[in-house]
Design a protein around this motif. Sequence first.
Motif, PDB file in Angstrom:
ATOM      1  N   SER A   1       0.838  -1.207   0.000  1.00  0.00           N
ATOM      2  CA  SER A   1       0.000   0.000   0.000  1.00  0.00           C
ATOM      3  C   SER A   1       0.869   1.252   0.000  1.00  0.00           C
ATOM      4  O   SER A   1       0.546   2.240  -0.651  1.00  0.00           O
ATOM      5  N   ASP A   2       1.959   1.223   0.745  1.00  0.00           N
ATOM      6  CA  ASP A   2       2.910   2.331   0.804  1.00  0.00           C
ATOM      7  C   ASP A   2       4.060   2.079  -0.152  1.00  0.00           C
ATOM      8  O   ASP A   2       4.321   0.938  -0.549  1.00  0.00           O
ATOM      9  N   LYS A   3       4.775   3.116  -0.472  1.00  0.00           N
ATOM     10  CA  LYS A   3       6.004   2.983  -1.259  1.00  0.00           C
ATOM     11  C   LYS A   3       7.125   2.496  -0.343  1.00  0.00           C
ATOM     12  O   LYS A   3       7.246   2.939   0.804  1.00  0.00           O
ATOM     13  N   PHE A   4       7.922   1.557  -0.875  1.00  0.00           N
ATOM     14  CA  PHE A   4       9.098   1.052  -0.173  1.00  0.00           C
ATOM     15  C   PHE A   4      10.258   1.007  -1.157  1.00  0.00           C
ATOM     16  O   PHE A   4      10.056   0.877  -2.360  1.00  0.00           O
ATOM     17  N   GLY A   5      11.461   1.046  -0.620  1.00  0.00           N
ATOM     18  CA  GLY A   5      12.640   0.793  -1.433  1.00  0.00           C
ATOM     19  C   GLY A   5      12.870  -0.699  -1.516  1.00  0.00           C
ATOM     20  O   GLY A   5      13.031  -1.360  -0.491  1.00  0.00           O
ATOM     21  N   LEU A   6      12.834  -1.249  -2.723  1.00  0.00           N
ATOM     22  CA  LEU A   6      13.200  -2.649  -2.962  1.00  0.00           C
ATOM     23  C   LEU A   6      14.547  -2.610  -3.655  1.00  0.00           C
ATOM     24  O   LEU A   6      14.667  -2.052  -4.750  1.00  0.00           O
TER      25      LEU A   6
ATOM     26  N   GLY B   1       7.792   5.138   2.301  1.00  0.00           N
ATOM     27  CA  GLY B   1       7.627   6.518   1.851  1.00  0.00           C
ATOM     28  C   GLY B   1       8.487   6.880   0.661  1.00  0.00           C
ATOM     29  O   GLY B   1       8.334   7.954   0.097  1.00  0.00           O
ATOM     30  N   HIS B   2       9.413   6.010   0.282  1.00  0.00           N
ATOM     31  CA  HIS B   2      10.246   6.264  -0.895  1.00  0.00           C
ATOM     32  C   HIS B   2      10.262   5.000  -1.747  1.00  0.00           C
ATOM     33  O   HIS B   2       9.900   3.929  -1.288  1.00  0.00           O
ATOM     34  N   GLY B   3      10.656   5.126  -2.984  1.00  0.00           N
ATOM     35  CA  GLY B   3      10.702   3.961  -3.869  1.00  0.00           C
ATOM     36  C   GLY B   3       9.402   3.789  -4.620  1.00  0.00           C
ATOM     37  O   GLY B   3       8.894   4.736  -5.218  1.00  0.00           O
ATOM     38  N   HIS B   4       8.844   2.584  -4.561  1.00  0.00           N
ATOM     39  CA  HIS B   4       7.650   2.226  -5.336  1.00  0.00           C
ATOM     40  C   HIS B   4       6.689   1.419  -4.479  1.00  0.00           C
ATOM     41  O   HIS B   4       7.077   0.856  -3.463  1.00  0.00           O
ATOM     42  N   GLN B   5       5.455   1.314  -4.952  1.00  0.00           N
ATOM     43  CA  GLN B   5       4.570   0.289  -4.424  1.00  0.00           C
ATOM     44  C   GLN B   5       5.090  -1.015  -5.022  1.00  0.00           C
ATOM     45  O   GLN B   5       5.080  -1.207  -6.231  1.00  0.00           O
ATOM     46  N   VAL B   6       5.600  -1.891  -4.185  1.00  0.00           N
ATOM     47  CA  VAL B   6       6.301  -3.089  -4.624  1.00  0.00           C
ATOM     48  C   VAL B   6       5.304  -4.214  -4.904  1.00  0.00           C
ATOM     49  O   VAL B   6       4.440  -4.511  -4.082  1.00  0.00           O
TER      50      VAL B   6
END
Length: 142
Positions: free
Chosen positions: A32-37, A53-58
């Motif tokens: 649901s939130d953006k994460f750094g993968l 809060g950063h990156g993409h919705q993975v």
Amino acid sequence: MPHLFVYGSLKQGFVNQHVNTGRRVPGQFRTSDKFGLYLLGKGEVPCLVSPPGHGHQVVGELYEITDADIQRMDRLERTGDPDGYERVEIGVERFDPPATEIFTAFVYLRQHCNIPAATPRIGPLDEYRLEHAARFSWQGAN
């Protein structure tokens, strides 16, 4: 029954799928939130990095799990070890038609502050794909 969201080597068709004995929930899922993968270290190990809060919705897969399922995966992910993953709950959404559904699911991740700054990383990515997995090799701690 609790849920587990997997985004890396525990997905179907990937190297550690045999450890994931949960029951796959049909549909397409993402955080649901953006994460750094990121692919971390020389072995390009997939890792979801917190805080969000950063990156993409993975994009990943959602599974219904039992206590026995989670114990097996906790061992693989080395939860409780200083260089292991944490298992935490996050929001996950189903995004294929007919409508968006929201789930709470466990996920394995690492805190940004616990990853050495000198660790090589590729990303952030929106999805761990087979072309990434072809370069994966376990090299020990990142």
